[in-house]
Structure formats: structure tokens, C-alpha cells
Design a protein around this motif. Structure first.
Motif, PDB file in Angstrom:
ATOM      1  N   ASN A  78       0.795  -1.227   0.000  1.00  0.00           N
ATOM      2  CA  ASN A  78       0.000   0.000   0.000  1.00  0.00           C
ATOM      3  C   ASN A  78       0.828   1.278   0.000  1.00  0.00           C
ATOM      4  OD1 ASN A  78      -2.536  -1.394   0.128  1.00  0.00           O
ATOM      5  ND2 ASN A  78      -2.112  -1.809   2.301  1.00  0.00           N
ATOM      6  N   SER A  79       2.127   1.184   0.187  1.00  0.00           N
ATOM      7  CA  SER A  79       2.939   2.393   0.292  1.00  0.00           C
ATOM      8  C   SER A  79       4.392   2.046   0.065  1.00  0.00           C
ATOM      9  CB  SER A  79       2.779   3.026   1.675  1.00  0.00           C
ATOM     10  OG  SER A  79       3.310   2.162   2.678  1.00  0.00           O
ATOM     11  N   LYS A  80       5.200   3.075  -0.173  1.00  0.00           N
ATOM     12  CA  LYS A  80       6.630   2.843  -0.329  1.00  0.00           C
ATOM     13  C   LYS A  80       7.251   2.383   0.985  1.00  0.00           C
ATOM     14  CE  LYS A  80       8.094   7.654   0.412  1.00  0.00           C
ATOM     15  NZ  LYS A  80       8.831   8.814  -0.178  1.00  0.00           N
ATOM     16  N   GLU A  81       6.617   2.723   2.114  1.00  0.00           N
ATOM     17  CA  GLU A  81       7.101   2.244   3.408  1.00  0.00           C
ATOM     18  C   GLU A  81       6.958   0.722   3.489  1.00  0.00           C
ATOM     19  OE1 GLU A  81       6.660   6.416   3.504  1.00  0.00           O
ATOM     20  OE2 GLU A  81       5.093   4.941   3.075  1.00  0.00           O
ATOM     21  N   GLU A  82       5.864   0.190   2.973  1.00  0.00           N
ATOM     22  CA  GLU A  82       5.694  -1.257   2.958  1.00  0.00           C
ATOM     23  C   GLU A  82       6.679  -1.910   1.992  1.00  0.00           C
ATOM     24  OE1 GLU A  82       1.661  -2.436   2.338  1.00  0.00           O
ATOM     25  OE2 GLU A  82       1.022  -1.782   4.349  1.00  0.00           O
ATOM     26  N   LEU A  83       6.972  -1.233   0.901  1.00  0.00           N
ATOM     27  CA  LEU A  83       7.991  -1.728  -0.023  1.00  0.00           C
ATOM     28  C   LEU A  83       9.340  -1.840   0.685  1.00  0.00           C
ATOM     29  CD1 LEU A  83       8.828  -2.428  -2.990  1.00  0.00           C
ATOM     30  CD2 LEU A  83       9.345   0.002  -3.264  1.00  0.00           C
ATOM     31  N   LEU A  84       9.663  -0.852   1.498  1.00  0.00           N
ATOM     32  CA  LEU A  84      10.921  -0.848   2.241  1.00  0.00           C
ATOM     33  C   LEU A  84      10.958  -1.991   3.251  1.00  0.00           C
ATOM     34  CD1 LEU A  84      13.595   0.670   2.795  1.00  0.00           C
ATOM     35  CD2 LEU A  84      12.348   2.024   4.497  1.00  0.00           C
ATOM     36  N   ILE A  85       9.839  -2.233   3.922  1.00  0.00           N
ATOM     37  CA  ILE A  85       9.775  -3.335   4.885  1.00  0.00           C
ATOM     38  C   ILE A  85      10.039  -4.662   4.185  1.00  0.00           C
ATOM     39  CG2 ILE A  85       8.266  -4.630   6.447  1.00  0.00           C
ATOM     40  CD1 ILE A  85       6.812  -1.948   7.006  1.00  0.00           C
ATOM     41  N   LEU A  86       9.345  -4.878   3.063  1.00  0.00           N
ATOM     42  CA  LEU A  86       9.532  -6.129   2.326  1.00  0.00           C
ATOM     43  C   LEU A  86      10.972  -6.260   1.836  1.00  0.00           C
ATOM     44  CD1 LEU A  86       8.454  -8.710   1.082  1.00  0.00           C
ATOM     45  CD2 LEU A  86       7.673  -7.366  -0.885  1.00  0.00           C
ATOM     46  N   ALA A  87      11.528  -5.186   1.326  1.00  0.00           N
ATOM     47  CA  ALA A  87      12.907  -5.225   0.838  1.00  0.00           C
ATOM     48  C   ALA A  87      13.888  -5.587   1.951  1.00  0.00           C
ATOM     49  CB  ALA A  87      13.285  -3.878   0.228  1.00  0.00           C
ATOM     50  N   GLY A 155       0.457 -10.591   7.471  1.00  0.00           N
ATOM     51  CA  GLY A 155       1.095  -9.581   6.645  1.00  0.00           C
ATOM     52  C   GLY A 155       2.487  -9.200   7.104  1.00  0.00           C
ATOM     53  N   LEU A 156       2.849  -7.957   6.788  1.00  0.00           N
ATOM     54  CA  LEU A 156       4.190  -7.459   7.075  1.00  0.00           C
ATOM     55  C   LEU A 156       4.335  -7.033   8.525  1.00  0.00           C
ATOM     56  CD1 LEU A 156       4.505  -5.193   3.915  1.00  0.00           C
ATOM     57  CD2 LEU A 156       5.846  -7.267   4.322  1.00  0.00           C
ATOM     58  N   PRO A 157       5.557  -7.062   9.061  1.00  0.00           N
ATOM     59  CA  PRO A 157       5.789  -6.486  10.397  1.00  0.00           C
ATOM     60  C   PRO A 157       5.640  -4.967  10.333  1.00  0.00           C
ATOM     61  CG  PRO A 157       7.864  -7.113   9.379  1.00  0.00           C
ATOM     62  CD  PRO A 157       6.787  -7.626   8.473  1.00  0.00           C
ATOM     63  N   PRO A 158       5.646  -4.286  11.467  1.00  0.00           N
ATOM     64  CA  PRO A 158       5.372  -2.846  11.493  1.00  0.00           C
ATOM     65  C   PRO A 158       6.481  -1.968  10.924  1.00  0.00           C
ATOM     66  CG  PRO A 158       5.899  -3.639  13.692  1.00  0.00           C
ATOM     67  CD  PRO A 158       5.763  -4.844  12.822  1.00  0.00           C
ATOM     68  N   GLY A 159       7.664  -2.507  10.735  1.00  0.00           N
ATOM     69  CA  GLY A 159       8.752  -1.692  10.219  1.00  0.00           C
ATOM     70  C   GLY A 159       9.841  -2.554   9.626  1.00  0.00           C
ATOM     71  N   PRO A 160      10.822  -1.935   8.946  1.00  0.00           N
ATOM     72  CA  PRO A 160      11.947  -2.686   8.388  1.00  0.00           C
ATOM     73  C   PRO A 160      12.763  -3.369   9.478  1.00  0.00           C
ATOM     74  CG  PRO A 160      11.840  -0.455   7.474  1.00  0.00           C
ATOM     75  CD  PRO A 160      10.900  -0.495   8.643  1.00  0.00           C
ATOM     76  N   ILE A 161      13.505  -4.396   9.085  1.00  0.00           N
ATOM     77  CA  ILE A 161      14.350  -5.117  10.035  1.00  0.00           C
ATOM     78  C   ILE A 161      15.832  -4.887   9.735  1.00  0.00           C
ATOM     79  CG2 ILE A 161      12.596  -6.863  10.473  1.00  0.00           C
ATOM     80  CD1 ILE A 161      14.199  -8.774   8.660  1.00  0.00           C
ATOM     81  N   ALA A 162      16.132  -4.039   8.752  1.00  0.00           N
ATOM     82  CA  ALA A 162      17.515  -3.718   8.383  1.00  0.00           C
ATOM     83  C   ALA A 162      17.458  -2.618   7.336  1.00  0.00           C
ATOM     84  CB  ALA A 162      18.227  -4.947   7.824  1.00  0.00           C
TER      85      ALA A 162
END
Length: 218
Positions: A78-87, A155-162
């Protein structure tokens, strides 16, 4: 120069910046996890550490904006923030040449409403990216409901892990098209991918045999 490798957490990246003796000043605003673009950054003697951090953040913002603008259609993000989390999750897998295929697994699982079930997110929930776990995950940790336990949460966690690198961000934005829903280490540094749970269980059994054989030889 300061080298921030792909997959390094913000905590350890800031340690590197603080250890650079030719930089000056303190970092007063701690950047969020995933906010720094991994790269080799050059600087002049006496440059400010805060300026170095700002440069890394600006580089990530720019690259992430471009990747989001050029993403594949119909991604379950839904957002570039979610893209960052997945990446950042993709980045934890060791072979960059497999990142597109790994991304496809996570995208396929998100599209089907399946839990991601990936160990690195659980580990981040334990360490907060500030230490190395140094052991295997316990069953109790895999069962515990935490924001980063993708064996429990949807789904995704709330934030990136790295801090993910460029290739992982591009893989998340434009994953390969595959039928795969599972992967496990194959003993060579890569992964065995599977479409069905039965096939995946066979691959897991092979990996467990490899692990037992390695322990025995040690």
C-alpha cells in the motif's frame, strides 16, 4: 570513506559512523530502521557525522521514491514504506541473484493471505537490531505473539528489520513471477523453492539431514 553494507541495521551503521575518527560532532537524531541506503560514502576530514547520516537518508529517500514509482502493477503493498519493509526482509537472504525469486514467494504469500513465516523478522523482534542472536530460535519464541513474529501476525511487520540495498528494493518492487510459496536453505548458500507444502517438507528434510551431517563432522 564509510562503508555501510546491505542488510546492516541502523544501530550498527551508526556505530560505524561514530567510529570514523575523521568525522566530527554527534548524531543527535537517530534515524529509523531502514532509513539509510547502504553504500560506500566518501567525506572530507572534519565533516559532520550528522551530515553523513542526512546524506544516507536522502539517498534512501531518492532511490525508494524511484523504485516505488516504477514498481510492478498490482503488488499487495500500500505504500513505499511497505515496499521498504519487504525489501529489508528480502535482504536477509544471502544470495542477491535469488532476491527476485525470494520476493516472489513473499508476494505470493501476501496475495493469498498466508503468513510470511520468516525467521529474520522474529530475530529482529528479539534483538531490536542491536545485537546478534548467536543461536537458533526457540519454539517458544516462534509461538510468542510479537509485532515482528511473522509466524503469528498477518502480513508485514510494522517496520523494516535492516537497511536494504538497491537490489533488494528493486526485487521487492519488481519481483519475479513464480508459483513458489516456500523456500528453505539448500546447503550451498542458496535455497530450494517449492510450490506445495509436500514438496517443501521434502526440501526441509534434506536440509535437516545436511545440518545433522555437518554437526557430526564437526
Amino acid at each position: 570513506w564509510v562503508v555501510i553494507p546491505e542488510g546492516m541495521t541502523t544501530h550498527f551503521a551508526l556505530e560505524r559512523i561514530n567510529d570514523a575518527e575523521l568525522l566530527t560532532g554527534e548524531i543527535t537524531e537517530i534515524p529509523a530502521e531502514g532509513a539509510l541506503l547502504p553504500d560506500t560514502y566518501t567525506y572530507e576530514r572534519g565533516s559532520a557525522r550528522a551530515a553523513m547520516v542526512a546524506q544516507m537518508e536522502a539517498a534512501m529517500d531518492k532511490f525508494l521514491d524511484e523504485a516505488w514509482a516504477n514498481r510492478a502493477p498490482d503488488l499487495p503493498l500500500n505504500s513505499k514504506e511497505e515496499l521498504l519493509i519487504l525489501a529489508s526482509i528480502i535482504e536477509t537472504e544471502p544470495r542477491p541473484q535469488e532476491h527476485g525469486k525470494v520476493a516472489s514467494v513473499f508476494i505470493n504469500r501476501l496475495n493469498r493471505g498466508m503468513k510470511l513465516q520468516t525467521d529474520p523478522t522474529v530475530i529482529y523482534g528479539i534483538t531490536d537490531g542491536k545485537s546478534v542472536l548467536g543461536r537458533g530460535l526457540r519454539r517458544s519464541e516462534l509461538n510468542r505473539a510479537t509485532p515482528y513474529n511473522t509466524y503469528v501476525i498477518e502480513g508485514l511487520p510494522p517496520g523494516p528489520i535492516a537497511n536494504p540495498g538497491r537490489e533488494s528494493i528493486l526485487a521487492a518492487a519488481n519481483p519475479e513471477t513464480t508459483p513458489y510459496l516456500f523456500f528453505v536453505a539448500d546447503g550451498t548458500g542458496g535455497h530450494a523453492f517449492a510450490e506445495t507444502l509436500a514438496e517443501h517438507n521434502k526440501n526441509v528434510a534434506v536440509w535437516r539431514w545436511i545440518e545433522r551431517d555437518r554437526r557430526a563432522n564437526q
